[in-house]
Design an enzyme around this catalytic site. Sequence first.
Site, PDB file in Angstrom:
ATOM      1  N   PRO A 163      11.477  23.533   1.141  1.00  0.00           N
ATOM      2  CA  PRO A 163      12.705  23.829   1.961  1.00  0.00           C
ATOM      3  C   PRO A 163      14.166  23.034   1.626  1.00  0.00           C
ATOM      4  CG  PRO A 163      11.137  21.998   2.912  1.00  0.00           C
ATOM      5  CD  PRO A 163      10.583  22.821   1.452  1.00  0.00           C
ATOM      6  N   ALA A 186       0.662  -1.347   0.236  1.00  0.00           N
ATOM      7  CA  ALA A 186      -0.021   0.003   0.006  1.00  0.00           C
ATOM      8  C   ALA A 186       0.832   1.291   0.117  1.00  0.00           C
ATOM      9  CB  ALA A 186      -0.970   0.008   1.167  1.00  0.00           C
ATOM     10  N   ASN A 242      17.197   6.601  -5.805  1.00  0.00           N
ATOM     11  CA  ASN A 242      15.942   7.054  -5.567  1.00  0.00           C
ATOM     12  C   ASN A 242      14.719   6.980  -6.578  1.00  0.00           C
ATOM     13  OD1 ASN A 242      18.005   8.630  -3.802  1.00  0.00           O
ATOM     14  ND2 ASN A 242      16.557   9.794  -3.100  1.00  0.00           N
ATOM     15  N   THR A 294      18.394  -1.007  -0.948  1.00  0.00           N
ATOM     16  CA  THR A 294      18.468   0.642  -1.392  1.00  0.00           C
ATOM     17  C   THR A 294      20.034   0.805  -1.532  1.00  0.00           C
ATOM     18  OG1 THR A 294      18.583   2.893  -0.781  1.00  0.00           O
ATOM     19  CG2 THR A 294      18.381   1.130   1.126  1.00  0.00           C
ATOM     20  N   ASP A 295      20.104   1.614  -2.463  1.00  0.00           N
ATOM     21  CA  ASP A 295      21.740   2.107  -2.715  1.00  0.00           C
ATOM     22  C   ASP A 295      22.385   2.948  -1.566  1.00  0.00           C
ATOM     23  OD1 ASP A 295      20.098   4.680  -2.872  1.00  0.00           O
ATOM     24  OD2 ASP A 295      21.207   5.394  -4.746  1.00  0.00           O
ATOM     25  N   GLU A 296      21.170   3.333  -0.607  1.00  0.00           N
ATOM     26  CA  GLU A 296      21.726   4.124   0.526  1.00  0.00           C
ATOM     27  C   GLU A 296      22.625   2.974   1.581  1.00  0.00           C
ATOM     28  OE1 GLU A 296      19.000   6.867   2.079  1.00  0.00           O
ATOM     29  OE2 GLU A 296      17.952   6.851   0.354  1.00  0.00           O
ATOM     30  N   LYS A 299      18.240  -0.970   6.851  1.00  0.00           N
ATOM     31  CA  LYS A 299      18.276  -1.595   5.589  1.00  0.00           C
ATOM     32  C   LYS A 299      19.387  -2.370   5.392  1.00  0.00           C
ATOM     33  CE  LYS A 299      15.636  -1.346   2.910  1.00  0.00           C
ATOM     34  NZ  LYS A 299      14.250  -2.057   2.658  1.00  0.00           N
ATOM     35  N   LEU A 356      11.571  14.345  -1.384  1.00  0.00           N
ATOM     36  CA  LEU A 356      11.828  15.470  -2.088  1.00  0.00           C
ATOM     37  C   LEU A 356      10.981  16.022  -3.168  1.00  0.00           C
ATOM     38  CD1 LEU A 356      14.030  17.728  -2.763  1.00  0.00           C
ATOM     39  CD2 LEU A 356      14.861  16.271  -4.248  1.00  0.00           C
ATOM     40  N   GLY A 393       5.623  -0.177  -3.623  1.00  0.00           N
ATOM     41  CA  GLY A 393       4.706  -1.554  -3.483  1.00  0.00           C
ATOM     42  C   GLY A 393       3.534  -1.174  -4.438  1.00  0.00           C
TER      43      GLY A 393
HETATM   44  P1  NAD Z   1       7.048   3.809   1.606  1.00  0.00           P
HETATM   45  O1  NAD Z   1       7.211   4.188   2.907  1.00  0.00           O
HETATM   46  O2  NAD Z   1       5.877   4.751   0.646  1.00  0.00           O
HETATM   47  O3  NAD Z   1       5.816   2.435   1.883  1.00  0.00           O
HETATM   48  C1  NAD Z   1       6.393   1.558   2.858  1.00  0.00           C
HETATM   49  C2  NAD Z   1       4.943   0.713   2.900  1.00  0.00           C
HETATM   50  O4  NAD Z   1       5.442  -0.306   3.843  1.00  0.00           O
HETATM   51  C3  NAD Z   1       3.823   1.362   3.462  1.00  0.00           C
HETATM   52  O5  NAD Z   1       2.486   1.126   2.753  1.00  0.00           O
HETATM   53  C4  NAD Z   1       3.635   0.856   4.994  1.00  0.00           C
HETATM   54  O6  NAD Z   1       2.506   0.772   5.365  1.00  0.00           O
HETATM   55  C5  NAD Z   1       4.328  -0.471   5.019  1.00  0.00           C
HETATM   56  N1  NAD Z   1       4.764  -1.081   6.269  1.00  0.00           N
HETATM   57  C6  NAD Z   1       5.505  -0.184   7.267  1.00  0.00           C
HETATM   58  N2  NAD Z   1       5.861  -1.112   8.114  1.00  0.00           N
HETATM   59  C7  NAD Z   1       5.271  -2.206   7.972  1.00  0.00           C
HETATM   60  C8  NAD Z   1       5.230  -3.345   8.941  1.00  0.00           C
HETATM   61  N3  NAD Z   1       5.690  -3.335   9.958  1.00  0.00           N
HETATM   62  N4  NAD Z   1       4.396  -4.261   8.242  1.00  0.00           N
HETATM   63  C9  NAD Z   1       3.783  -4.283   7.229  1.00  0.00           C
HETATM   64  N5  NAD Z   1       3.653  -3.355   6.294  1.00  0.00           N
HETATM   65  C10 NAD Z   1       4.623  -2.219   6.700  1.00  0.00           C
HETATM   66  O7  NAD Z   1       8.228   3.145   1.055  1.00  0.00           O
HETATM   67  P2  NAD Z   1       8.670   3.072  -0.537  1.00  0.00           P
HETATM   68  O8  NAD Z   1       9.364   4.390  -0.963  1.00  0.00           O
HETATM   69  O9  NAD Z   1       7.722   2.766  -1.170  1.00  0.00           O
HETATM   70  O10 NAD Z   1       9.838   1.963  -0.311  1.00  0.00           O
HETATM   71  C11 NAD Z   1       9.340   0.629  -0.596  1.00  0.00           C
HETATM   72  C12 NAD Z   1      10.708  -0.198  -0.235  1.00  0.00           C
HETATM   73  O11 NAD Z   1      11.692   0.270  -1.172  1.00  0.00           O
HETATM   74  C13 NAD Z   1      11.558  -0.028   1.113  1.00  0.00           C
HETATM   75  O12 NAD Z   1      11.906  -1.119   1.372  1.00  0.00           O
HETATM   76  C14 NAD Z   1      12.445   1.176   0.769  1.00  0.00           C
HETATM   77  O13 NAD Z   1      13.467   0.838   1.591  1.00  0.00           O
HETATM   78  C15 NAD Z   1      12.903   0.631  -0.788  1.00  0.00           C
HETATM   79  N6  NAD Z   1      13.352   1.577  -1.462  1.00  0.00           N
HETATM   80  C16 NAD Z   1      12.822   3.074  -1.598  1.00  0.00           C
HETATM   81  C17 NAD Z   1      13.471   3.866  -2.458  1.00  0.00           C
HETATM   82  C18 NAD Z   1      12.780   4.924  -2.646  1.00  0.00           C
HETATM   83  O14 NAD Z   1      13.175   6.112  -3.302  1.00  0.00           O
HETATM   84  N7  NAD Z   1      11.734   5.345  -2.233  1.00  0.00           N
HETATM   85  C19 NAD Z   1      14.688   3.209  -3.349  1.00  0.00           C
HETATM   86  C20 NAD Z   1      15.310   2.322  -2.873  1.00  0.00           C
HETATM   87  C21 NAD Z   1      14.656   1.425  -2.013  1.00  0.00           C
HETATM   88  P1  TYD Z   2      14.570  12.264   0.201  1.00  0.00           P
HETATM   89  O1  TYD Z   2      13.494  12.352  -0.817  1.00  0.00           O
HETATM   90  O2  TYD Z   2      14.275  12.260   1.678  1.00  0.00           O
HETATM   91  O3  TYD Z   2      15.511  10.883  -0.032  1.00  0.00           O
HETATM   92  P2  TYD Z   2      16.792  10.263   0.381  1.00  0.00           P
HETATM   93  O4  TYD Z   2      17.066  11.012   1.711  1.00  0.00           O
HETATM   94  O5  TYD Z   2      16.405   9.224   0.985  1.00  0.00           O
HETATM   95  O6  TYD Z   2      17.674  10.336  -0.685  1.00  0.00           O
HETATM   96  O7  TYD Z   2      15.641  13.297  -0.230  1.00  0.00           O
HETATM   97  C1  TYD Z   2      16.257  13.467  -1.569  1.00  0.00           C
HETATM   98  C2  TYD Z   2      17.334  14.553  -1.326  1.00  0.00           C
HETATM   99  O8  TYD Z   2      16.355  15.811  -0.990  1.00  0.00           O
HETATM  100  C3  TYD Z   2      18.340  14.407  -0.150  1.00  0.00           C
HETATM  101  O9  TYD Z   2      19.456  15.007  -0.555  1.00  0.00           O
HETATM  102  C4  TYD Z   2      17.653  15.361   1.034  1.00  0.00           C
HETATM  103  C5  TYD Z   2      16.846  16.562   0.215  1.00  0.00           C
HETATM  104  N1  TYD Z   2      15.750  17.010   0.583  1.00  0.00           N
HETATM  105  C6  TYD Z   2      15.790  18.576   0.837  1.00  0.00           C
HETATM  106  O10 TYD Z   2      16.793  19.300   0.467  1.00  0.00           O
HETATM  107  N2  TYD Z   2      14.868  18.841   1.443  1.00  0.00           N
HETATM  108  C7  TYD Z   2      13.674  18.127   1.699  1.00  0.00           C
HETATM  109  O11 TYD Z   2      12.672  18.834   2.351  1.00  0.00           O
HETATM  110  C8  TYD Z   2      13.706  16.900   1.637  1.00  0.00           C
HETATM  111  C9  TYD Z   2      12.633  15.924   2.229  1.00  0.00           C
HETATM  112  C10 TYD Z   2      14.849  16.372   1.010  1.00  0.00           C
END
Ligand code: NAD
Ligand code: TYD
Length: 335
Positions: free
Chosen positions: A204, A10, A178, A125-127, A153, A189, A14
């Site tokens: 910000p 959700a 990202n 994640t790449d982080e 992670k 962001l 996902g």
């Molecule tokens: P998100 O925060 O949008 O979604 C996370 C989901 O996990 C939510 O629906 C939340 O309700 C659910 N969740 C949280 N805790 C839970 C639990 N204990 N049990 C069941 N469900 C739970 O995150 P996203 O951006 O969609 O990221 C998804 C995955 O991809 C994560 O594992 C994240 O580390 C990884 N990832 C994200 C990015 C990115 O740029 N967003 C990049 C690389 C990897």
């Molecule tokens: P974010 O989307 O939080 O992803 P991540 O930190 O996991 O890479 O942030 C992306 C980049 O944008 C990061 O360098 C932090 C910056 N950022 C801001 O400058 N202001 C903001 O309000 C947020 C949320 C992020």
Amino acid sequence: MKTYLVTGGAGFIGSNFIHYLFEKYDDDVCVINLDKLTYAGNLENLIDVETRENYRFVKGDICDAKTVDPLVQEADIVVNFAAESHVDRSIGAPDAFIQTDVYGTFILLEAARKHGVEKFIQISTDEVYGSIIDGSFKETDILEPSSPYSASKAGADRLAYSYFVTYGLAVIITRCSNNFGPYQYPEKLIPLFVTNALEDKSLPIYGDGKNVRDWIYVRDHCDAVDFLLGHGAHGQVYNIGGGNERMNIQITDLILHYLHKPDSLKNYIQDRLGHDRRYSVDTGKIAALGWTPGHKFEQAMHSTIQWYVDHKAWWGKLKSGEYKEFYKANYKKEL
Ligand code: NAD
Ligand code: TYD
């Protein structure tokens, strides 16, 4: 027909992955979505699939073995997206990150070991590599995560690997850069800046705005995961990237330009603690298998910004009420 257990279905990536699966496999796939519905989980992301007979939503926690066990037993493939995912929140309150990202992954792996699954995809994640000034990280490089988010992670990433080595579980680990696209919670962001700009609120920018991220359109990430299900080797890690490294300030300019909003909305604020300067992954390994991203950055950004323009009803709710107060209190910025 394969049954997928998608955890965190959700959330942003996902829910995009579930849409991807139904668009690609239609009735030839069965999807169980296990999600706790934290602040980041939103069933509105899945309204158009919820009546499908081959889709089921289960509200539950991946840390709860009783819930997880029978669902893993039913599944052929587990894709673990569930996580606490926002770096800023992990700085203020790391507990839930350790619990869900590490312990929750452990509970899923244990169930998978007990019942056996065809594949277990751990979405890392790449982080986990930490920051890099020059060059790009390869999958064999050491992990130096620098936030409680990326450290949790990294713990899950290596735990998943240990289940391959120790128990022979069919684990594949992905480390993606990202993501951007529809349904991203407006604290990250791109959706934060787009929606703030639409409301004529300030954007910000942390520090000098020159931190670099490699941006990938979420559909490309989904496609890469699906590709690795077919072509990835067990026990292997695969970097996934968009090949679109941009400074935050470049992203900000692109958004303001597209929306015809003034530069005066830019607001440089105090830097994030432990802010990683640059992320960059070498994607040669997945490219050698035959996968590269299909979307062009500028086009995908424009369609993403337009999606937020067209879906104010979706994000408007999320930016009101208690979360708004939470952000003001904790991060001194308006959500
Ligand atoms: P998100 O925060 O949008 O979604 C996370 C989901 O996990 C939510 O629906 C939340 O309700 C659910 N969740 C949280 N805790 C839970 C639990 N204990 N049990 C069941 N469900 C739970 O995150 P996203 O951006 O969609 O990221 C998804 C995955 O991809 C994560 O594992 C994240 O580390 C990884 N990832 C994200 C990015 C990115 O740029 N967003 C990049 C690389 C990897
Ligand atoms: P974010 O989307 O939080 O992803 P991540 O930190 O996991 O890479 O942030 C992306 C980049 O944008 C990061 O360098 C932090 C910056 N950022 C801001 O400058 N202001 C903001 O309000 C947020 C949320 C992020």
